[in-house]
Design an enzyme around this catalytic site. Sequence first.
Site, PDB file in Angstrom:
ATOM      1  N   CYS A 167      48.561  33.937   1.261  1.00 11.39           N
ATOM      2  CA  CYS A 167      49.133  33.159   0.644  1.00 11.39           C
ATOM      3  C   CYS A 167      50.305  33.123   2.120  1.00 11.39           C
ATOM      4  CB  CYS A 167      50.902  33.784  -0.043  1.00 11.39           C
ATOM      5  SG  CYS A 167      50.491  33.878  -1.675  1.00 11.39           S
ATOM      6  N   ARG A 200      46.456  28.673   3.088  1.00 15.99           N
ATOM      7  CA  ARG A 200      46.275  29.472   2.931  1.00 15.99           C
ATOM      8  C   ARG A 200      46.926  29.992   1.525  1.00 15.99           C
ATOM      9  NH1 ARG A 200      46.301  33.195   7.077  1.00 15.99           N
ATOM     10  NH2 ARG A 200      47.543  34.866   5.064  1.00 15.99           N
ATOM     11  N   TRP A 259      49.376  31.498  -3.331  1.00 10.70           N
ATOM     12  CA  TRP A 259      47.558  31.622  -3.427  1.00 10.70           C
ATOM     13  C   TRP A 259      47.451  32.653  -4.561  1.00 10.70           C
ATOM     14  CZ3 TRP A 259      43.763  28.841  -3.623  1.00 10.70           C
ATOM     15  CH2 TRP A 259      42.734  28.597  -4.566  1.00 10.70           C
ATOM     16  N   ASN A 282      53.630  38.220   1.266  1.00  9.85           N
ATOM     17  CA  ASN A 282      52.028  37.834   1.097  1.00  9.85           C
ATOM     18  C   ASN A 282      50.965  39.330   1.025  1.00  9.85           C
ATOM     19  OD1 ASN A 282      48.880  37.161   1.488  1.00  9.85           O
ATOM     20  ND2 ASN A 282      49.246  36.838   4.363  1.00  9.85           N
ATOM     21  N   GLY A 283      50.289  39.344   0.074  1.00  8.45           N
ATOM     22  CA  GLY A 283      49.498  40.585  -0.308  1.00  8.45           C
ATOM     23  C   GLY A 283      49.843  41.175  -1.310  1.00  8.45           C
ATOM     24  N   GLU A 307      20.518  29.625  -2.900  1.00  7.47           N
ATOM     25  CA  GLU A 307      21.759  29.056  -1.999  1.00  7.47           C
ATOM     26  C   GLU A 307      22.168  28.458  -0.538  1.00  7.47           C
ATOM     27  OE1 GLU A 307      24.457  28.298  -2.680  1.00  7.47           O
ATOM     28  OE2 GLU A 307      26.052  28.799  -1.094  1.00  7.47           O
ATOM     29  N   LYS A 351      22.803  24.984   0.926  1.00  7.51           N
ATOM     30  CA  LYS A 351      24.059  25.007   1.422  1.00  7.51           C
ATOM     31  C   LYS A 351      23.204  23.806   2.842  1.00  7.51           C
ATOM     32  CE  LYS A 351      26.624  26.433   0.747  1.00  7.51           C
ATOM     33  NZ  LYS A 351      27.742  26.610  -0.385  1.00  7.51           N
ATOM     34  N   GLU A 403      23.026  20.296   1.821  1.00  6.64           N
ATOM     35  CA  GLU A 403      24.165  19.813   1.774  1.00  6.64           C
ATOM     36  C   GLU A 403      24.934  19.295   2.678  1.00  6.64           C
ATOM     37  OE1 GLU A 403      27.343  23.599   0.377  1.00  6.64           O
ATOM     38  OE2 GLU A 403      28.748  21.608  -0.718  1.00  6.64           O
ATOM     39  N   HIS A 450       1.784  28.486  -6.337  1.00  3.99           N
ATOM     40  CA  HIS A 450       1.579  27.367  -7.310  1.00  3.99           C
ATOM     41  C   HIS A 450       2.069  25.806  -7.121  1.00  3.99           C
ATOM     42  CE1 HIS A 450       0.714  31.253  -9.622  1.00  3.99           C
ATOM     43  NE2 HIS A 450       1.442  31.835  -8.829  1.00  3.99           N
ATOM     44  N   LYS A 505      34.338  18.851  -3.513  1.00  2.00           N
ATOM     45  CA  LYS A 505      34.932  20.366  -3.864  1.00  2.00           C
ATOM     46  C   LYS A 505      34.996  21.020  -4.911  1.00  2.00           C
ATOM     47  CE  LYS A 505      35.605  24.298  -1.879  1.00  2.00           C
ATOM     48  NZ  LYS A 505      34.427  25.368  -1.361  1.00  2.00           N
TER      49      LYS A 505
HETATM   50  O1  M6R Z   1      34.309  25.426  -8.619  1.00  3.34           O
HETATM   51  P1  M6R Z   1      32.890  25.738  -9.163  1.00  3.34           P
HETATM   52  O2  M6R Z   1      32.617  26.939  -8.135  1.00  3.34           O
HETATM   53  O3  M6R Z   1      32.852  25.479 -10.306  1.00  3.34           O
HETATM   54  O4  M6R Z   1      31.912  24.706  -8.438  1.00  3.34           O
HETATM   55  C1  M6R Z   1      30.463  24.163  -8.271  1.00  3.34           C
HETATM   56  C2  M6R Z   1      29.718  23.454  -7.667  1.00  3.34           C
HETATM   57  O5  M6R Z   1      30.232  22.226  -7.479  1.00  3.34           O
HETATM   58  C3  M6R Z   1      30.422  24.390  -6.431  1.00  3.34           C
HETATM   59  O6  M6R Z   1      30.165  25.810  -6.527  1.00  3.34           O
HETATM   60  C4  M6R Z   1      29.371  23.390  -5.398  1.00  3.34           C
HETATM   61  O7  M6R Z   1      27.902  23.445  -5.252  1.00  3.34           O
HETATM   62  C5  M6R Z   1      29.543  24.051  -3.261  1.00  3.34           C
HETATM   63  N1  M6R Z   1      30.794  23.853  -3.119  1.00  3.34           N
HETATM   64  C6  M6R Z   1      28.491  24.036  -2.528  1.00  3.34           C
HETATM   65  O8  M6R Z   1      28.363  24.574  -1.396  1.00  3.34           O
END
Ligand code: M6R
Length: 603
Positions: free
Chosen positions: A2, A27, A73, A99-100, A478, A482, A485, A501, A598
């Site tokens: 927070c 935060r 948060w 906060n905590g 992953e 990343k 992306e 394969h 996001k």
């Molecule tokens: O909020 P969520 O974890 O459900 O989001 C799912 C995906 O949209 C999310 O994980 C996305 O793949 C990442 N932001 C990519 O880095």
Amino acid sequence: MCGIIGRVGDGSAIEPLLTGLENLEYRGYDSAGIAVQNGSGIDIEKRSGKVEELKESIGDPPRGEVGIGHTRWSTHGPPTDANAHPHTDESTDVAVVHNGIIENYVELKERLAANGYEFTSDTDTEVIPHLIQYYLDAGFDSERAFRHAISELEGSYAVTAMVSGEHVLYAARQGSPLVVGMEDGEYFLASDVPAFLEYTDSVVYLEDGDVVLVDEDGVEFTDLEGNPVTRTPETVEWDPEQAGKGEYDHFMLKEIHEQPTSLAQALEGRIDTRNGRIALSDFEPGTFDDVESVQFIACGTSYHAALYGSLGLNQAGVQSTALLANEYSVAAPPVDDDTLVIAVTQSGETADTLNALRQATAEGARTLTVTNVVGSTAAREADDALFIRAGPEIGVAATKTFSSQAVMLTLLCQRIAADRQGEPPADLESLLPAVESMPSALDEVLESSDAAAIARQYDDSQSYFFIGRGLGFPVALEGALKFKEITYEHAEGFASGELKHGPLALVTPETPVFAVFTGQEDEKTLKNAEEAQTRGAPVIAVCPDDHAAVAVADEHLSIPATESELAGLLANVQLQLVSYHAADLLDRPIDKPRNLAKSVTVE
Ligand code: M6R
């Protein structure tokens, strides 16, 4: 996580408080509030929602020179108006922001309630103003009441408090950040420097155990007993514009570096190494006795965390599968009330995941969500929730939330396996200390990573491949997600045994292969990496220094040795850094990659 702000000085406190909250919104942003001394009492304005909404809702702003503010948060209780900070005693004589996590708040609350103090929120924080009031009622002056109250708190906290009619702020730090800003005649307390950087660049970072008293004449630095301590101001050389990111150029890099702290926060109170127990207090032993099988549903990075959890659960002897949430409506295996469906979602708002969760509920499954957002739709709709406490993640690319999801799922799966089998899995004894050491292992990776050099070395490659086996497989997926992306370059993740394969046809000297070694059949992964190397591909091994792959690979990204359940998560941080530096070299808009959001709230 927070954000706290406090201000003492000449003129109205409103503007510095609201500016501070806006600067701290990274935060937390699920509720916000301020408290201001008005000469005869304390005015409180607080509500759920963002700081902008708080600003709009304040009609005639409270006047006064001393005040505190908070952006939240949620950790205890959903993001409602009542749970927003500042919290007060019944007569609003004392106002507190925090906060905590106060670990002993239940017993404190019971004791205070038994003494007639009435609570109006679900938060752990609310015990603090009542406790201060308890000591005021017992005849202590404000400073002693504050010190007594603080001495009773267990857990982590940064606390700032004020008492009606006084031009003083009281603050204490234990385990959560708190910094003092100092300008002639104007003083600030905040969770982070950006809160007041428009007003002063002279700061003192408080240490654990510090208690400070701030008025218009200055700051008194003491320990809990009141003994003076020496704290020297330093000058911060940050551009206020950049300050939300601290010393980092991008939120993504900041969030990568936050992982030791965010993971420690996720683990707080949840493992009991001494007694060899997982202490997920929301789930009593036996909670999962009846679970016959588990289905994980998720998208994107969260799907990779889900796959990580599912493979771990299979390896612990419980039948499970991970499904892309957007495939669930056409491909869901049958469920009944012995099926546990676990929705993994950072935001708790992803439409595909919510749809799958609703389908599973409608078909009679028991549901649980693993999420970062306390008041999210997934948290409200699932039967149970496990919060990963990673704090707000601003960069679109998920980093710290993946690490916290994967570790929390590892613990949850061990608990499910223990309940199902009537005894803890055999390797729990060695796993728990390794989990406990993860924050320091992550620190080690971050401090010594060669990822920037590797990214530079391969910056003109054609494609980037990532391979791994067992728990290394979701990490390879992953790593590739990343990379594509944020760099917009072609990247693919494969189970290492799959390379031969088909994908091997793509391998050339222009396709570096990042090989993740977790201790699960590493000799096979090494053989697969060599098959690519023989066709000219450079191999970058992500493994401990003494691993056999180091001698074979062209390059090496080092991780500390740990249990196979966790090694992939250390490797993942190296891969996050490779992606980040590769994208930086290409000058990509790292925090907001094109076409992405996001939180994806459409199907
Ligand atoms: O909020 P969520 O974890 O459900 O989001 C799912 C995906 O949209 C999310 O994980 C996305 O793949 C990442 N932001 C990519 O880095």
